[in-house]
Design an enzyme around this catalytic site. Structure first.
Site, PDB file in Angstrom:
ATOM      1  CB  THR A   1      -0.910  -0.014   1.236  1.00 51.06           C
ATOM      2  OG1 THR A   1      -0.249  -0.191   2.456  1.00 51.06           O
ATOM      3  CG2 THR A   1      -1.956  -1.013   1.149  1.00 51.06           C
TER       4      THR A   1
ATOM      5  CE  LYS B   1       5.175  -3.258   9.454  1.00 52.34           C
ATOM      6  NZ  LYS B   1       5.277  -2.979   7.907  1.00 52.34           N
TER       7      LYS B   1
HETATM    8  C1  LIG Z   1       4.654  -1.889   7.185  1.00 53.63           C
HETATM    9  C2  LIG Z   1       5.446  -2.249   5.587  1.00 53.63           C
HETATM   10  C3  LIG Z   1       5.847  -0.924   5.070  1.00 53.63           C
HETATM   11  C4  LIG Z   1       5.640   0.661   5.650  1.00 53.63           C
HETATM   12  O1  LIG Z   1       6.319   0.476   6.681  1.00 53.63           O
HETATM   13  P1  LIG Z   1       5.663   1.638   7.966  1.00 53.63           P
HETATM   14  O2  LIG Z   1       6.720   1.492   8.928  1.00 53.63           O
HETATM   15  O3  LIG Z   1       4.073   1.196   8.284  1.00 53.63           O
HETATM   16  O4  LIG Z   1       5.674   2.867   7.381  1.00 53.63           O
HETATM   17  C5  LIG Z   1       6.450  -1.137   3.760  1.00 53.63           C
HETATM   18  N1  LIG Z   1       6.330  -2.446   3.312  1.00 53.63           N
HETATM   19  C6  LIG Z   1       6.157  -3.469   3.883  1.00 53.63           C
HETATM   20  C7  LIG Z   1       6.077  -4.842   3.197  1.00 53.63           C
HETATM   21  C8  LIG Z   1       5.555  -3.322   5.331  1.00 53.63           C
HETATM   22  O5  LIG Z   1       4.992  -4.450   5.680  1.00 53.63           O
END
Ligand SMILES: *Cc1c(COP(=O)(O)O)cnc(C)c1O
Length: 473
Positions: free
Chosen positions: A141, A274
């Site tokens: 997204t 993450k």
């Molecule tokens: C979460 C995520 C992002 C964006 O990172 P944010 O820290 O939420 O701004 C980009 N790519 C992937 C695959 C993600 O899971």
């Protein structure tokens, strides 16, 4: 056909005789959670416009909205927080972070950002010109939006199996090399600033790309002189699947596989929220000096000085230590193992899910779960609301609402996948929590004929899934 238990043992390389294993940590601090009544949940979801993003966290019992920034930090990370050097410039924690990235991912230059999208913004601005095309293994997204805002257009080159929730392909994150060749031939390499390659493809259900495929992508990119930019947000989870599934990779340490993946790409954007086990943070890392110079110019405009980029010193220390912990084999086995545990339980109840089970969550196939709800009535959005109503478990939609609209035509994008994601935060919930979630999904599946669709009554312009509001159709 293997039973879930046999498969479980198989996937963990354990003997057929049952020997349980447990999380490689013990709990030192707890946070109480509250179980609400059905009446409270009905009021809460109506007030939230049937969008789980708009619920108050207090009204949630088990929060599987996302694994982003929701993981539990270790005592070693918390100890590092006390060593924050909060200097405006040249904080020692920045140098720790830079050293951790250079050591574990191998990229040369590091630009810290407040989170992943900050890095995506800077990368997109630095490299994309209006009219450019960015091929990638399925969109994400925020990644795609920043590419579009910079004047580019994302083109999906993931293998077709990725769009089929029932395909058991072990590497559904792979790039379709023929399709990529075609895209390069059609637009010309000069219109392609980079290939956007994600490890553990979120929107496909947390599906990995294989080392073999990535090596082939590298060859192809080299032949055309095109860079590869890596969305490394979930690289350790991807490496785990490579270790478990790719011939010749079994038993190889996760840290080594991660290092090789990164060595096949020219830079990365990272949401440290993450894999890297922190509540906030991210970075851009590149090997090319010129791109680094440009990014260093942009970061001071949008994020902060190039030695903090929107993070405090203590945040950077926690990221540096989190990167290290994310690559421990016992950590990643327990992390992905918990996701598989939940997935096997839900699948055993006959509930349609995306196969194979991914690295960060279990994805329910809303099209098969609610065949009576038409796509225009957002079946995945309706299913996420129904699960919340049943048990206070919060999940999120990954389907038509998340896919947004085509910026040229204004039409709704209609992705093949219409999913509800049950995302597991790292080191936060126990096996008993997973049992409660599986039982709730099973109960909702039993009552599925009573679930009705939704209509959208408020639609924001960007990333509408975060703030859109709905009413029962
Ligand atoms: C979460 C995520 C992002 C964006 O990172 P944010 O820290 O939420 O701004 C980009 N790519 C992937 C695959 C993600 O899971």
């Amino acid at each position: 056909m293997q039973t879930p238990q046999a498969r479980y043992n198989f996937e963990f390389g354990m003997p057929a005789r049952k020997r349980s294993w447990a999380e490689p940590f013990k709990i030192k601090v707890v946070e109480p959670v509250r179980l609400t009544t059905p009446e409270q949940r009905r009021a809460a979801i109506a007030e939230a416009g049937y969008n789980t993003f708009l619920l108050r966290s207090e009204d949630v019992y088990i929060d599987l909205l996302t694994d982003s920034g929701t993981s539990a930090m270790s005592d070693w990370q918390w100890a590092g927080m006390m060593l924050g050097d909060e200097a405006y410039a040249g904080s020692r924690n920045f140098y720790h972070l830079e050293a951790a990235i250079q050591k574990h991912y191998g990229y040369r230059y590091v630009i810290p950002t407040h989170q992943g999208r900050g890095a995506e913004h800077i990368l997109s601005r630095a490299l994309i010109h209006p009219g450019d095309v960015i091929p990638g293994n399925m969109y994400f997204t925020t990644t795609r939006l920043h590419q579009e805002l910079a004047g580019g257009r994302f083109v999906d080159v993931i293998i077709p199996e990725a769009h089929d929730p029932e395909s058991p392909h072990p590497f559904k994150g792979n790039v379709d090399l023929e399709r990529l060749e075609e895209v390069i031939r059609e637009h010309g390499a000069s219109r392609i600033p980079y290939l956007s390659i994600a490890t553990s493809v979120n929107m496909a259900g947390g599906q990995p790309i294989s080392l073999g495929n990535l090596r082939a992508v590298r060859d192809l990119a080299d032949r055309h002189g095109i860079r590869i930019m890596h969305d490394a947000t979930r690289v350790a989870e991807n490496a785990y699947f490579i270790q478990q599934r790719e011939p010749g990779q079994e038993g190889r340490p996760i840290a080594e596989i991660v290092r090789e993946i990164c060595s096949l790409t020219d830079g990365c954007t990272m949401s440290a929220k993450k894999d890297a086990l922190v509540n906030i943070g991210g970075f851009l890392a590149v090997n090319d000096r010129e791109i680094y110079e440009e990014a260093r110019n942009l970061v001071v405009v949008y994020e902060g000085l190039h030695t903090y980029g929107g993070m405090s010193g203590r945040d950077m220390e926690a990221v540096a230590r989190g990167i290290e912990e994310s690559l421990h084999d016992d950590h990643i086995r327990a992390r992905v193992g918990q996701v598989l545990y939940l997935g096997y339980k839900i699948r055993a109840a006959g509930v349609p899910i995306v196969e194979p089970i991914g690295g960060h969550g279990v994805f329910l196939d809303a099209k098969r779960f609610l065949p009576h709800v038409p796509r225009e009535q957002y079946p995945a959005q309706a299913l996420a609301a129904a699960i919340y109503l049943d048990s206070g478990v919060r999940s999120m939609e990954r389907g038509t609402v998340s896919a947004g609209r085509n910026p040229q035509t204004g039409e709704e994008n209609r992705p093949k996948l219409e999913l509800v994601r049950l995302t597991i935060p790292r080191r936060v919930y126990t096996q008993a929590h997973m049992d409660v979630v599986a039982e709730s999904v099973e109960a909702v599946f039993g009552e599925r004929d009573n679930i009705r669709g939704l209509k959208m009554v408020y639609e924001p312009r960007y990333l509408r899934f975060f703030q859109a509001r709905f009413e029962p159709a």
